[in-house]
Write an enzyme that holds these catalytic residues in place. Structure first.
Site, PDB file in Angstrom:
ATOM      1  N   ASP A   1       0.064 -12.007   7.418  1.00  0.00           N
ATOM      2  CA  ASP A   1       0.605 -13.173   8.119  1.00  0.00           C
ATOM      3  C   ASP A   1      -0.528 -13.829   8.889  1.00  0.00           C
ATOM      4  O   ASP A   1      -0.971 -13.313   9.925  1.00  0.00           O
ATOM      5  CB  ASP A   1       1.719 -12.759   9.096  1.00  0.00           C
ATOM      6  CG  ASP A   1       2.989 -12.292   8.375  1.00  0.00           C
ATOM      7  OD1 ASP A   1       2.879 -11.838   7.218  1.00  0.00           O
ATOM      8  OD2 ASP A   1       4.073 -12.388   8.981  1.00  0.00           O
TER       9      ASP A   1
ATOM     10  N   LYS B   1       5.711 -19.718   7.135  1.00  0.00           N
ATOM     11  CA  LYS B   1       6.431 -19.052   8.228  1.00  0.00           C
ATOM     12  C   LYS B   1       6.387 -19.959   9.450  1.00  0.00           C
ATOM     13  O   LYS B   1       5.373 -20.617   9.687  1.00  0.00           O
ATOM     14  CB  LYS B   1       5.741 -17.711   8.491  1.00  0.00           C
ATOM     15  CG  LYS B   1       6.218 -16.929   9.694  1.00  0.00           C
ATOM     16  CD  LYS B   1       5.538 -15.555   9.751  1.00  0.00           C
ATOM     17  CE  LYS B   1       5.736 -14.881  11.093  1.00  0.00           C
ATOM     18  NZ  LYS B   1       5.040 -13.597  11.214  1.00  0.00           N
TER      19      LYS B   1
ATOM     20  N   LYS C   1       9.797 -17.864   5.749  1.00  0.00           N
ATOM     21  CA  LYS C   1      10.074 -16.865   6.783  1.00  0.00           C
ATOM     22  C   LYS C   1      10.215 -17.528   8.148  1.00  0.00           C
ATOM     23  O   LYS C   1       9.225 -17.856   8.786  1.00  0.00           O
ATOM     24  CB  LYS C   1       8.954 -15.819   6.828  1.00  0.00           C
ATOM     25  CG  LYS C   1       9.141 -14.772   7.933  1.00  0.00           C
ATOM     26  CD  LYS C   1       8.054 -13.705   7.910  1.00  0.00           C
ATOM     27  CE  LYS C   1       8.152 -12.797   9.125  1.00  0.00           C
ATOM     28  NZ  LYS C   1       7.068 -11.802   9.196  1.00  0.00           N
TER      29      LYS C   1
END
Lengths: 306, 315
Positions: free
Chosen positions: A143, A206, A242
């Site tokens: 991430d 995300k 996400k």
């Protein structure tokens, strides 16, 4: 960059579509009026559990805390049979090897934040070595955060190249690109950042780090889902989504699923393409599931601490 | 349907306030429930008709569902921690403030009690007693801990003491026979002791309960500490007693069968159940610090001490 074969496919990001904010807000308000009950609710809630990236990203994280979380990812509530595991656990790079060892054979993936999370204010070499370290330790997913400062300054090429470089450093690990939408300011910028991230090689986009006050919201998520849809129509490539931070109630999580279903379709309703970044969501979902089974409203006193 | 309702309500206005009928359209109050410091309508969308003694419609009251109750428990759980952490003296100030606000609305409460069947004298007595009861418990806020605490003699080198701590979220089914006194007498000691509460008001005298929620709401009581719902005991008593996030239960109703079921349900989560069904709230026995201690848990601490001088003193 390998994914987009021809340079001519790369759009001018200054021309990313603008977003109708009022329309987006009305649309998301509609999702929240859906009523999901009984068996459908149970199926939905179990799906939610299976899409959670159980997360701990604190300066005070200890090996014990990470171990405990890894155990929880595999044993959400043992007194209830047939529960899935979570999709992944999300930790800092220094905890990756430990988490990996704890999760052997469970199917639960290890995600690691990198690139000087959460600010991203570090030189490129540091970000790349941060990422390589996490991958070497065994992270299945990375991430990363984008450089919001550069993005605001209009230096889209820098942001693009950075994501592409990190994607290269990831090797076989899937890359999630955190836009930190709370710092982007407008939905137009969220859309533009989504486009940059996807064209630069993100496997997932995300919303947030969870470290600032404004985290995932439904409007922001919808804008990103629409961007994913347009990208899919153009290139045929699926990108995951996400939302992270601020989703702590089962009901809200179900509304997110409705939104994904009605924007992207059933194909995205698996943990390969949709995740929740959350720490306290799992317990609320579990309480709802037990309530469905026993008929009695539950108390947090009877669930594990997370 | 709506037309007849309006007509009847105009009539009530005449009776209640002695106002002559004019052409002005009366502004009727919407009686709603009180959850988390807000006045929502019941999520169920259901209502029941509240009538006066001669059968005239007074108001459409919310017929609360188990979902309303559940929302109230969530609000009460959230409010409990900060409320218990308030200084005892500050809780006393806030209870006193509730008393002040109720006193200021005395005429309204007397009027509402008379509408649901009280005589003027008994209505006035009930409101006065309710105010006095709030002041009484306001005074106890920073005193009950001293009374119920103890220093315990032990045989080892420990300083051993016990203090009462609030149990948490309390659910209450209030007395059916009084409109405001029964409610105040149940709520005041519970919140004086640092707990939060969800009270189901008297079904037939619910006018005052909603007005009392307004009093609470303007008295610096943090949202969620007191939650008041209206509806039918028949529908709710099972859900109220099975909810696992409730720590203590007060029953001031009059149905022995209900009480038995409540006790059985409460056993699953070891809730304490208190039977207030026989309490005469107007009497001397309607107030006592023991109503506070009913919802306290005793924490005992063993604090090691060093016996430096070898003297016989325990501390």
């Amino acid at each position: 960059m390998s994914r987009i074969k021809s340079k001519s496919l790369l759009p001018d990001f200054k021309l990313s579509p603008t977003v109708d904010q009022v329309g987006i807000e009305e649309r998301t308000a509609r999702f929240q009026t859906r009523s999901i009950k009984s068996e459908t609710k149970v199926v939905g809630l179990k799906k939610v559990l299976n899409m959670i990236d159980l997360t701990t990203l604190e300066g005070k994280d200890t090996p014990g805390k990470v171990k405990q979380m890894c155990y929880k990812a595999q044993h959400l509530h043992d007194s209830m049979p047939d529960l899935p595991t979570t999709a992944a656990v999300c930790v800092y790079p220094s905890m990756v090897s430990l988490a990996k060892a704890e999760l052997i054979g469970s199917g639960v993936k290890v995600a690691s934040v990198s690139t000087a999370f959460p600010s991203g204010q570090a030189p490129m070499e540091v970000k790349i070595s941060d990422t390589k370290f996490a991958v070497d330790q065994g992270a299945d997913e990375i991430d990363m955060v984008i450089s919001r400062g550069r993005f605001h300054a209009g230096d889209y090429n820098f942001v693009f190249d950075e994501i592409a470089a990190i994607k290269e450093a990831c090797g076989r690990a899937r890359l999630k690109v955190i836009l930190e939408t709370g710092e982007l300011g407008t939905l137009d910028k969220v859309r533009r950042a989504s486009d940059i991230a996807m064209y630069a090689g993100a496997d997932f986009i995300k919303t947030s780090t969870g470290k600032i006050a404004v985290a995932a919201t439904m409007p922001v998520t919808l804008v990103m889902l629409e961007a994913i849809k347009d990208y899919y129509y153009k290139t045929g490539i699926m990108i995951g989504m996400k939302p992270a931070g601020g989703i702590s109630k089962a009901k809200l999580a179900l509304h997110y699923l409705v939104m994904v279903r009605e924007t992207l379709g059933d194909a995205w309703l698996t943990n390969e393409w949709f995740r929740f970044g959350a720490s306290s969501l799992a317990n609320d979902v579990l309480m709802q599931l037990v309530k469905q089974e026993t008929g009695n409203y539950q108390s947090a006193d009877y669930f594990s601490i997370d | 349907m709506a037309k007849t309702v309006t007509k009847k309500n105009v009539k009530v206005l005449e009776n209640g306030n002695g106002v002559a009928k004019t052409n002005r359209l009366s502004v009727l109050k919407t009686y709603k429930i009180y959850i988390g410091g807000k006045f929502p309508r019941t999520e169920s969308g259901r209502y029941y008709e509240l009538k006066d003694s001669s059968g005239n419609l007074l108001a459409n009251m919310c017929l609360s569902s188990r979902k309303d109750y559940r929302n109230a428990v969530v609000a009460a759980r959230g409010a409990f921690g900060p409320w218990a952490d308030r200084a005892a003296f500050n809780r006393g100030q806030i209870l006193y403030r509730i008393g002040e606000m109720l006193e200021g609305r005395r005429a309204q409460f007397v009027d509402e009690l008379m509408q649901v069947g009280s005589s003027k004298l008994s209505a006035e007595q009930e409101v006065d007693l309710s105010v006095d009861r709030l002041i009484y418990y306001a005074g106890w806020c920073d005193k009950y801990t001293q009374i119920f605490s103890s220093v315990n003699p032990v045989a080892s080198a420990h300083f051993n003491f016990s203090v009462p701590e609030p149990t948490g979220v309390v659910a209450a089914i209030a007395s059916e026979s009084t409109g405001v006194l029964g409610l105040v007498s149940v709520i005041a000691p519970v919140i004086a002791g640092g707990n939060s509460i969800i009270a189901l008001a008297s079904e037939t005298k619910a006018l005052c309960a909603v007005s009392f929620a307004e009093v609470i709401n303007s008295s610096d009581v943090p949202g969620g500490v007191v939650n008041i719902i209206t509806g039918k005991e028949d529908e709710l008593y099972k859900h109220m007693s099975t909810h696992m996030d409730v720590n203590s239960f007060i029953y001031a109703g009059s149905n022995a069968e209900h009480f038995k079921t409540i006790q059985v349900n409460a056993a699953d989560t070891v809730k304490r159940v208190l039977d207030y069904s026989k309490v005469e709230w107007t009497s001397e026995k309607g107030q006592s610090p023991y109503y506070i201690s009913d919802h306290q848990e005793t924490k005992t601490t063993w604090h090691p001490i060093e016996n430096i001088g070898g003297s016989s003193s325990k501390y």
